[in-house]
Design an enzyme around this catalytic site. Structure first.
Site, PDB file in Angstrom:
ATOM      1  N   SER A  15       0.841  -1.209   0.000  1.00  0.00           N
ATOM      2  CA  SER A  15       0.000   0.000   0.000  1.00  0.00           C
ATOM      3  C   SER A  15       0.871   1.253   0.000  1.00  0.00           C
ATOM      4  CB  SER A  15      -0.879  -0.022   1.265  1.00  0.00           C
ATOM      5  OG  SER A  15      -1.645   1.154   1.384  1.00  0.00           O
ATOM      6  N   TYR A 162       2.702   8.988  17.799  1.00  0.00           N
ATOM      7  CA  TYR A 162       3.278   8.863  16.453  1.00  0.00           C
ATOM      8  C   TYR A 162       4.648   9.546  16.394  1.00  0.00           C
ATOM      9  CZ  TYR A 162       3.339   9.056  11.300  1.00  0.00           C
ATOM     10  OH  TYR A 162       3.666   8.921   9.967  1.00  0.00           O
TER      11      TYR A 162
HETATM   12  N1  LIG Z   1       1.334   9.234   3.912  1.00  0.00           N
HETATM   13  C1  LIG Z   1       1.966  10.190   4.562  1.00  0.00           C
HETATM   14  O1  LIG Z   1       1.649  11.363   4.441  1.00  0.00           O
HETATM   15  C2  LIG Z   1       3.121   9.857   5.449  1.00  0.00           C
HETATM   16  C3  LIG Z   1       3.846  10.916   5.987  1.00  0.00           C
HETATM   17  C4  LIG Z   1       4.931  10.645   6.809  1.00  0.00           C
HETATM   18  C5  LIG Z   1       5.260   9.345   7.088  1.00  0.00           C
HETATM   19  N2  LIG Z   1       4.538   8.334   6.563  1.00  0.00           N
HETATM   20  C6  LIG Z   1       4.935   6.975   6.907  1.00  0.00           C
HETATM   21  O2  LIG Z   1       5.135   6.259   5.712  1.00  0.00           O
HETATM   22  C7  LIG Z   1       4.880   4.861   5.959  1.00  0.00           C
HETATM   23  C8  LIG Z   1       3.919   4.359   4.897  1.00  0.00           C
HETATM   24  O3  LIG Z   1       2.694   5.041   5.064  1.00  0.00           O
HETATM   25  P1  LIG Z   1       1.566   5.081   3.940  1.00  0.00           P
HETATM   26  O4  LIG Z   1       1.086   6.471   3.882  1.00  0.00           O
HETATM   27  O5  LIG Z   1       2.048   4.393   2.720  1.00  0.00           O
HETATM   28  O6  LIG Z   1       0.426   4.243   4.687  1.00  0.00           O
HETATM   29  P2  LIG Z   1      -0.451   2.994   4.234  1.00  0.00           P
HETATM   30  O7  LIG Z   1      -1.482   2.864   5.304  1.00  0.00           O
HETATM   31  O8  LIG Z   1      -0.884   3.113   2.823  1.00  0.00           O
HETATM   32  O9  LIG Z   1       0.578   1.785   4.334  1.00  0.00           O
HETATM   33  C9  LIG Z   1       1.023   1.281   5.550  1.00  0.00           C
HETATM   34  C10 LIG Z   1       1.045  -0.219   5.455  1.00  0.00           C
HETATM   35  O10 LIG Z   1       1.593  -0.724   6.684  1.00  0.00           O
HETATM   36  C11 LIG Z   1       0.902  -1.924   6.953  1.00  0.00           C
HETATM   37  N3  LIG Z   1       1.042  -2.284   8.370  1.00  0.00           N
HETATM   38  C12 LIG Z   1       0.447  -1.691   9.441  1.00  0.00           C
HETATM   39  N4  LIG Z   1       0.787  -2.326  10.566  1.00  0.00           N
HETATM   40  C13 LIG Z   1       1.580  -3.358  10.212  1.00  0.00           C
HETATM   41  C14 LIG Z   1       2.240  -4.394  10.922  1.00  0.00           C
HETATM   42  N5  LIG Z   1       2.131  -4.505  12.268  1.00  0.00           N
HETATM   43  N6  LIG Z   1       3.002  -5.272  10.246  1.00  0.00           N
HETATM   44  C15 LIG Z   1       3.118  -5.178   8.897  1.00  0.00           C
HETATM   45  N7  LIG Z   1       2.523  -4.235   8.160  1.00  0.00           N
HETATM   46  C16 LIG Z   1       1.757  -3.330   8.810  1.00  0.00           C
HETATM   47  C17 LIG Z   1      -0.534  -1.643   6.555  1.00  0.00           C
HETATM   48  O11 LIG Z   1      -1.282  -2.844   6.377  1.00  0.00           O
HETATM   49  C18 LIG Z   1      -0.346  -0.846   5.280  1.00  0.00           C
HETATM   50  O12 LIG Z   1      -0.368  -1.680   4.136  1.00  0.00           O
HETATM   51  C19 LIG Z   1       4.356   4.770   7.385  1.00  0.00           C
HETATM   52  O13 LIG Z   1       5.405   4.418   8.248  1.00  0.00           O
HETATM   53  C20 LIG Z   1       3.904   6.191   7.695  1.00  0.00           C
HETATM   54  O14 LIG Z   1       3.951   6.482   9.062  1.00  0.00           O
HETATM   55  C21 LIG Z   1       3.466   8.566   5.746  1.00  0.00           C
END
Ligand SMILES: NC(=O)c1ccc[n+]([C@@H]2O[C@H](COP(=O)([O-])OP(=O)(O)OC[C@H]3O[C@@H](n4cnc5c(N)ncnc54)[C@H](O)[C@@H]3O)[C@@H](O)[C@H]2O)c1
Length: 256
Positions: A15, A162
């Protein structure tokens, strides 16, 4: 490392940002193992990437034995392991003192477990496998890329858990890079601003709009391929090590 030779474990790889990294690596000839807990999205991701290039391993990043076993299995499927990209994460939003009282400790703990402890868990299991790799140019044996967040530096109200988890990811980057240097394993972290992914898609429309308006330039949410581009660059530039790179259009998060 050349992207075509990347053999990568990607957590959260089905994802958002993780999937974009998987798509980028496969497009350039790499192979990926997707570690996640979302089976439906896992199947869809593999269908899109092709079974020869990608495999889904149901893996909770907080499970020590499960991660170690799946890292070994992934290495078998990939025919080696030289990259680990930690993208699994959860928001864990909530106030310290909310309407219904103080935040449950379990909420804080779960957020730190997935985002910080999970990243460490996968990093150490992958490093254990990478240390046995034949050294490439400059003696490189592998690269670990973590995902923090700009909330590691200026977390908003409701982001105590977070931000603590992501601050921990930033904090472990340099000591891990220093320690793993003797094995030729680099450790880097990306701190994204606000990216358009399913994580953000779930936020109310007005919140998304105000987030976009607060970004100096370009005044829009980041796109997942822009994150994947940076991760790919980190994999290929051997001199990048022990640092966290913000990728955020000059965003500085406001208190709320
Ligand atoms: N989207 C943003 O704006 C943003 C900004 C800063 C940081 N991030 C970080 O980027 C990373 C990816 O985020 P994203 O936006 O793609 O989110 P997303 O929700 O699309 O993807 C996160 C994925 O992590 C998986 N996941 C959750 N818990 C899990 C576990 N215990 N074991 C294995 N997999 C697990 C979920 O099933 C999901 O597929 C995250 O660490 C998030 O904190 C995102």
């Amino acid at each position: 490392m050349q992207l075509a030779s990347a053999r990568a474990v990607i957590t959260g790889g089905v994802s958002g940002l993780g999937l974009a990294v998987a798509q980028h690596l496969v497009k350039h000839g790499g192979k990926v193992a997707l570690f996640d807990v979302n089976d439906d999205k896992g199947a869809a991701a593999v269908a899109g990437l092709g079974e020869a290039n990608a495999r889904y391993f149901r893996t909770d990043v907080t499970d020590e034995a499960g991660v170690a076993a799946n890292v070994a299995a992934a290495k078998g499927f990939l025919g080696g392991l030289n990259a680990a990209v930690n993208c699994a994460g959860i928001l864990g939003a909530g106030r310290v003192l909310g309407r219904d009282g103080a935040m449950k400790l379990s909420q804080f703990q779960t957020t730190v477990m997935v985002n910080l402890v999970g990243s460490f868990n996968v990093a150490k299991a992958c490093a254990e496998q990478m240390q046995g790799n034949e050294a490439g140019s400059d003696g490189e044996r592998g690269v670990i890329v973590n995902t923090a967040s700009v909330a590691a530096y200026e977390g908003q109200i409701g982001q105590a858990a977070y931000s603590a988890s992501k601050g921990g990811v930033v904090g472990m980057t340099l000591p891990m890079a220093r320690e793993l240097a003797r094995f030729g394993i680099r450790v880097m972290t990306v701190a994204p601003g606000v990216f358009w992914t399913p994580m953000v898609d779930g936020m109310p429309d007005d919140v998304q709009k105000s987030l976009a308006a607060s970004i100096p330039f370009p005044s829009r949410l980041g796109q997942a391929p822009e994150f994947a581009d940076l991760v790919a660059y980190i994999l290929t530039n051997t001199y990048l090590n022990g640092e966290t790179i913000r990728l955020d259009g000059a965003t500085r998060l406001a208190p709320k």
